[in-house]
Structure formats: C-alpha cells, structure tokens
Design a protein around this motif. Structure first.
Motif, PDB file in Angstrom:
ATOM      1  N   TYR A   1      -5.178 -12.303  -5.575  1.00  0.00           N
ATOM      2  CA  TYR A   1      -4.065 -12.967  -6.256  1.00  0.00           C
ATOM      3  C   TYR A   1      -4.340 -13.217  -7.739  1.00  0.00           C
ATOM      4  CZ  TYR A   1      -3.477 -14.032  -1.307  1.00  0.00           C
ATOM      5  OH  TYR A   1      -3.422 -13.938   0.058  1.00  0.00           O
ATOM      6  N   ASN A   2      -5.605 -13.163  -8.184  1.00  0.00           N
ATOM      7  CA  ASN A   2      -5.917 -13.363  -9.605  1.00  0.00           C
ATOM      8  C   ASN A   2      -6.581 -12.139 -10.233  1.00  0.00           C
ATOM      9  OD1 ASN A   2      -6.719 -16.722  -8.753  1.00  0.00           O
ATOM     10  ND2 ASN A   2      -4.901 -16.083  -9.862  1.00  0.00           N
ATOM     11  N   LEU A   3      -7.664 -11.659  -9.605  1.00  0.00           N
ATOM     12  CA  LEU A   3      -8.418 -10.555 -10.189  1.00  0.00           C
ATOM     13  C   LEU A   3      -7.927  -9.180  -9.729  1.00  0.00           C
ATOM     14  CD1 LEU A   3     -12.077 -11.954  -9.942  1.00  0.00           C
ATOM     15  CD2 LEU A   3     -10.527 -12.023 -11.911  1.00  0.00           C
TER      16      LEU A   3
ATOM     17  N   CYS B   1      -4.652  -6.714  -1.147  1.00  0.00           N
ATOM     18  CA  CYS B   1      -4.409  -7.809  -0.201  1.00  0.00           C
ATOM     19  C   CYS B   1      -5.730  -8.328   0.350  1.00  0.00           C
ATOM     20  CB  CYS B   1      -3.524  -7.321   0.943  1.00  0.00           C
ATOM     21  SG  CYS B   1      -1.920  -6.684   0.410  1.00  0.00           S
ATOM     22  N   LYS B   2      -5.782  -9.600   0.643  1.00  0.00           N
ATOM     23  CA  LYS B   2      -7.007 -10.225   1.124  1.00  0.00           C
ATOM     24  C   LYS B   2      -7.510  -9.592   2.410  1.00  0.00           C
ATOM     25  CE  LYS B   2      -8.935 -14.760   2.275  1.00  0.00           C
ATOM     26  NZ  LYS B   2      -8.657 -16.222   2.383  1.00  0.00           N
ATOM     27  N   ASP B   3      -6.600  -9.238   3.307  1.00  0.00           N
ATOM     28  CA  ASP B   3      -6.986  -8.669   4.602  1.00  0.00           C
ATOM     29  C   ASP B   3      -6.779  -7.161   4.667  1.00  0.00           C
ATOM     30  OD1 ASP B   3      -7.701 -11.195   5.702  1.00  0.00           O
ATOM     31  OD2 ASP B   3      -5.571 -11.632   5.982  1.00  0.00           O
ATOM     32  N   GLY B   4      -6.662  -6.522   3.522  1.00  0.00           N
ATOM     33  CA  GLY B   4      -6.504  -5.072   3.496  1.00  0.00           C
ATOM     34  C   GLY B   4      -5.081  -4.655   3.186  1.00  0.00           C
ATOM     35  N   ILE B   5      -4.887  -3.361   3.033  1.00  0.00           N
ATOM     36  CA  ILE B   5      -3.583  -2.844   2.635  1.00  0.00           C
ATOM     37  C   ILE B   5      -2.493  -3.217   3.640  1.00  0.00           C
ATOM     38  CG2 ILE B   5      -4.560  -0.924   1.326  1.00  0.00           C
ATOM     39  CD1 ILE B   5      -3.991   0.868   3.740  1.00  0.00           C
ATOM     40  N   HIS B   6      -1.306  -3.451   3.078  1.00  0.00           N
ATOM     41  CA  HIS B   6      -0.105  -3.751   3.869  1.00  0.00           C
ATOM     42  C   HIS B   6      -0.200  -5.077   4.628  1.00  0.00           C
ATOM     43  CE1 HIS B   6       0.828   0.315   2.834  1.00  0.00           C
ATOM     44  NE2 HIS B   6       0.015   0.870   3.731  1.00  0.00           N
ATOM     45  N   THR B   7      -1.065  -6.007   4.146  1.00  0.00           N
ATOM     46  CA  THR B   7      -1.179  -7.304   4.829  1.00  0.00           C
ATOM     47  C   THR B   7      -0.743  -8.472   3.938  1.00  0.00           C
ATOM     48  OG1 THR B   7      -3.503  -7.565   4.178  1.00  0.00           O
ATOM     49  CG2 THR B   7      -3.050  -6.501   6.303  1.00  0.00           C
ATOM     50  N   CYS B   8      -0.296  -8.172   2.744  1.00  0.00           N
ATOM     51  CA  CYS B   8       0.112  -9.254   1.833  1.00  0.00           C
ATOM     52  C   CYS B   8       1.435  -9.886   2.300  1.00  0.00           C
ATOM     53  CB  CYS B   8       0.287  -8.725   0.419  1.00  0.00           C
ATOM     54  SG  CYS B   8      -1.270  -8.213  -0.355  1.00  0.00           S
TER      55      CYS B   8
END
Length: 525
Positions: A512-514, A518-525
């Motif tokens: 979300y900043n750097l 997505c935190k849990d990998g692609i397509h998980t945001c």
C-alpha cells in the motif's frame, strides 16, 4: 552687733541664689517651648489619604458587597533578599527537583504516559540528579508498565525555582537503578547461575507455574485437556489460532484448560531452517497475564496430580475421551466428567485444534484474544530500542525474503524494495536526518546503506546487546531453561520488529505504500 550683720549677709546670699536658679529654670522652659514650636511648624507627617480627592472618593464610591479575592502579592522578609545563589548545591530530594523533572518529561515525551516516579538521588556531579519512573507508551493497549532511569542537570529559574537545563539519554541515571532482588543475591552467594551475569529482575514478570493443590481439589475440578495434534510445528499464526480456539472452548464449558508450555517452532522462524522442538511458551507470550485472564493449569503439573490421585484412590477420575473434533462444544456443555480429553489422532487436517471452533461452534466459541499478550521480556527490548531513540523516530516496514523471490505472486516487490527505490520513495515522505527504524526480514545488514546518506538508520541488529549473553533477557530465559542458553530466533525478531514499528511517529508499510503488489499475492487486493 556683729552677729546681726552676719545674719543679714547670709539672707542676701540666699535670695540671690534663689533668683539665679529661677532665672535658669525659666530660660530652660523658654528654650524648650521655642524648640517644640519650631518642630511643630517644620514637621509635616504623611497624609494617609494622599489628597482631598482621595478622601472624597473613599466616602462617595459605591462598592460591590460581594467578596473579592485579593490578588496582590504579599512580600515578607525573604523576598527582600538579593537574587538566587546559582552556586548553591542542588538538593535532589527536594520536592521542586521532582516537579521540574516531571514538567520536562511531559513536554519532551508526548507519546509516553508517566505513571510512577521514585525520589531523585544524587548523580555524579553536584548539580545532577538521577531519577527512575514507570511509564507506558500511548500506542500500547495493555496496562503493562515499563521502567526508565535518567540523569538530569538542574539549575535555577525564576523565583529561584529548580529547572532542568540538560538531560541524558535512556537508562543514563544509573544511581537510580534499583538493586538486585534478595533472591538473586542469595542465588549468587550459593554459587547458582554462576555463568549468568548480574541481572535486575522485572517485578511484573511472574512465570511461576500454578500448583493444583490437594487431591480433593483435583477431583472436584473440571478440566479440558487437548492432546497434541497436527498443529504442532506449524507456523506461529497457525499455533495461535488453534490455541485460542482451545481456550475459547474451555471458557464456554467453564473448565480449566490444560496447557502444554512446550512449543515446536516452525522452520519458518529458525536459523537452521528446521523445526525446533522444546521451545518454552514463556519465551514468546505473557504467561502471567494468561494466568490472570484464563483458567489454566500446566500440563506436567496436571498429569502428575492425575497420576497421584489414581494411585491413592480406588475410584479413578471420571474421564470422557473425545476422538473427533466433530463432537461439538455444545454437546459437551452438560458433561459431568472431571476431565474432557480431546484426542487428535487422525491425519491432517482432521487433527487440527482449530477445527473444533468451525461451523456451528463458531457461533458459540469466542477466541479470547485479550488473554494472549507478547512476552513482557520481549516488550522490554521494544521499550529499550524505542527509548534509545528517545521515542522520536519514523519507521519503514520492508518485506522481502521469500515473497520478493516469488515473482509469480509478487511481480514488483523485489524491484520496489530495492535500495534505489527505497531512497526515491522515502525522500518525499520522511524528513532528512530523522531517526529511521527499518523493520525487515532482509538478512543482509548492509542492504540499507544507501538510506544512511539521508537518515539515521536503525536496524534490529544494531541492538544485539539487548539479547546478548550479558543482557537481562538472556539471564532470565536461562532461568526458565535451567541454565541452557536460548537463541534469539526469527519469531522473537518479528515480534520486536513489529512492536517497534507500531510505536513510530510516522510509519511506511511495504504494501500500500512501497509497492502496488497485493499483500497476499496477485488478484487478492
């Protein structure tokens, strides 16, 4: 004839003497009258009313009958003396010294709640005082207290009141550091813990294992006992999720939970990259707080008392064995057995503890998150690191490791957390030459050297002495293991890093900043 003449002469002398005395007395009287007259004419006493206008105003002014405070300053003899003597010695036990230090601390450390102060003691110089206090960070949700002791240089301000003219850093007031406890002194005198250096015990830590008591107390108690399942040696998040399920069921059933203090640390958190058995629960979590907020008994103590009871009584303890998680807590609610023993012998994932709290049970079982706190020993390290930066720092969370290498799931993470990208992105967010704490799983210490050209960079490894072989943490964990050294493993590092990060004035996160990943990998945001 001659006698007559003699008497006549004597009368004349007496009359003359009387005249002279009368003349002298009259002269003194006249002079006194003249003197008094001159004084009366020349002396003008001060007019108490100052003028006729004042007199008129006093008798004609309409005043309010309501009582009004007199705000005038009443001066007495000591106020007439000269200025302060700046050379006089500072009396550290004086109330004004502590008041000056409190005022200084509140103004300087706005993120800290100061709870208890001890009476200041003399420092190393005549104008220095050492003082200790207990405090809590405003960002910490627990009620736990931490301790600091600092050295202050004092002088005199207005009205000769004490003021702080200088202060040293974290734990600088060594004269205010409390002595060792008597138990530690006795242990040293007996030759115990000979390999352990002098330590100052935190009186808020109580790792003692509660004793169950008499056989009748054991028989009349109600216990919930979980055998080991597939959760053992899983990652710590899995362990916590399962443990809280078990504690939640015990609360629902109004039973005492039998806790196994032995933990198997997953290879994810070990330097050997292998699962490590035999870790102590108390290394990572606050056992004292758990005892206060949940009904628990330690497993070895429980098994010993169970065995002892069965040995001494013909009638055995009533036990209900539950072989599957599919037997719900609701079905066990009215069970009268002394021990409910859940057994997890089936293959994974049928043997995970947390399966007990799934499906309909989730509506009844509430995980007691408030009972599980991080270890106070680890939190003392957090306070030490934050305190050494005077609680005035910003932080960046840089996640790399396996995620940065897995470009299928996190395609941009490696590039977005490169040294060049970090410098570019942080420049517009964090002011130059601020204290910058970097919480990271990046193993290469010099990876962040580029940031050192802009900031005062701090990494967890800069504070290795806090868990080294002369540290308080090292000494106290040695007591738990009976003298066996404890390594500062990956999960401990993650706990400390996270808590230092949360206490920063400004926090920059990886996701979300750097990076846009997505935190849990692609397509998980």
């Amino acid at each position: 004839m001659k006698m007559k003449d003699f008497n006549s002469s004597s009368d004349l002398i007496g009359q003359n003497a009387i005249k002279i005395i009368s003349n002298v007395g009259f002269s003194v009287f006249v002079f006194s009258v003249l003197t008094f007259t001159v004084i009366a004419i020349t002396y003008q006493p001060p007019d108490p009313w100052e003028s006729s206008r004042t007199l008129t105003r006093v008798f004609t002014e309409v005043s309010n009958a309501t009582f009004q405070m007199d705000n005038s300053v009443v001066k007495t003899g000591e106020d007439k003396t000269g200025g302060c003597d700046d050379t006089r010695l500072v009396n550290c036990s004086a109330r004004g010294v502590l008041m000056a230090i409190k005022k200084f601390n509140v103004k300087r450390f706005k993120s800290i709640v100061f709870l208890e102060y001890q009476t200041p003691v003399n420092g190393s110089k005549p104008n220095e005082c050492d003082v200790s206090w207990k405090f809590r960070n405003k960002k910490e949700k627990s009620w736990r207290k931490y301790r600091d002791f600092r050295r202050f240089r004092l002088g005199y301000g207005e009205n000769c009141a004490y003021k702080v003219v200088g202060a040293k850093g974290w734990h600088s007031g060594v004269n205010a550091k409390r002595p060792r406890s008597q138990s530690q002194v006795n242990a040293t005198q007996k030759g115990e813990m000979s390999k352990i250096s002098t330590s100052f015990h935190d009186d808020q830590i109580n790792d003692t294992i509660p004793v169950m008591g008499s056989g009748s107390a054991f028989r009349n108690g109600k216990h919930l006992y979980y055998s080991r399942g597939g959760d053992y040696c899983k990652n710590m998040n899995h362990y916590i999720w399962s443990l809280l399920c078990a504690l939640g069921e015990a609360q629902y059933l109004n039973r005492t939970f039998v806790i196994d203090l032995s933990i198997c640390l997953s290879s994810k958190h070990t330097s050997s990259n292998q699962d490590e058995d035999g870790k102590d629960f108390r290394f990572y979590f606050d056992f004292d707080h758990l005892k206060e907020t949940a009904s628990i008994v330690e497993e070895q103590e429980f098994l010993k008392d169970w065995k002892q009871f069965d040995k001494n009584h013909k009638k055995k303890i009533p036990v209900r064995k539950v072989k599957t998680y599919k037997v719900t807590p609701m079905q066990l609610k009215n069970d009268k057995s002394t021990i409910i023993w859940r057994q997890f012998d089936k293959p994974e994932p049928e043997n995970y503890w947390y399966r007990v709290c799934e499906n309909q049970a989730a509506n009844y079982i509430k995980r007691p998150w408030q009972s599980l706190w991080k270890s106070k020993r680890l939190m003392n390290i957090v306070s030490e690191i934050s305190g050494q930066m005077d609680w005035d720092y910003d932080a960046v969370h840089v996640i790399r490791g396996e995620k940065a290498q897995n470009k299928a799931m996190w395609p941009n993470l490696n590039e977005d957390t490169s040294p060049e990208s970090l410098v570019s992105k942080l420049q517009g967010v964090i002011q130059p030459w601020r204290n910058l704490y970097v919480a990271t799983n990046e193993p290469f210490y010099n990876y962040f050297d580029r940031l050192r050209t802009l900031y005062k960079v701090h990494l967890l490894d800069d504070y290795k002495e806090l868990w080294g072989d002369k540290s308080e943490w090292y000494n106290e964990t040695m007591v738990l293991t009976g003298g066996r050294a404890v390594g500062f493993d990956g999960y401990m590092r993650a706990e400390v890093d996270t808590e230092v990060l949360y206490r920063a004035k400004l926090r920059v996160e990886t996701f979300y900043n750097l990076t846009k990943d997505c935190k849990d990998g692609i397509h998980t945001c």
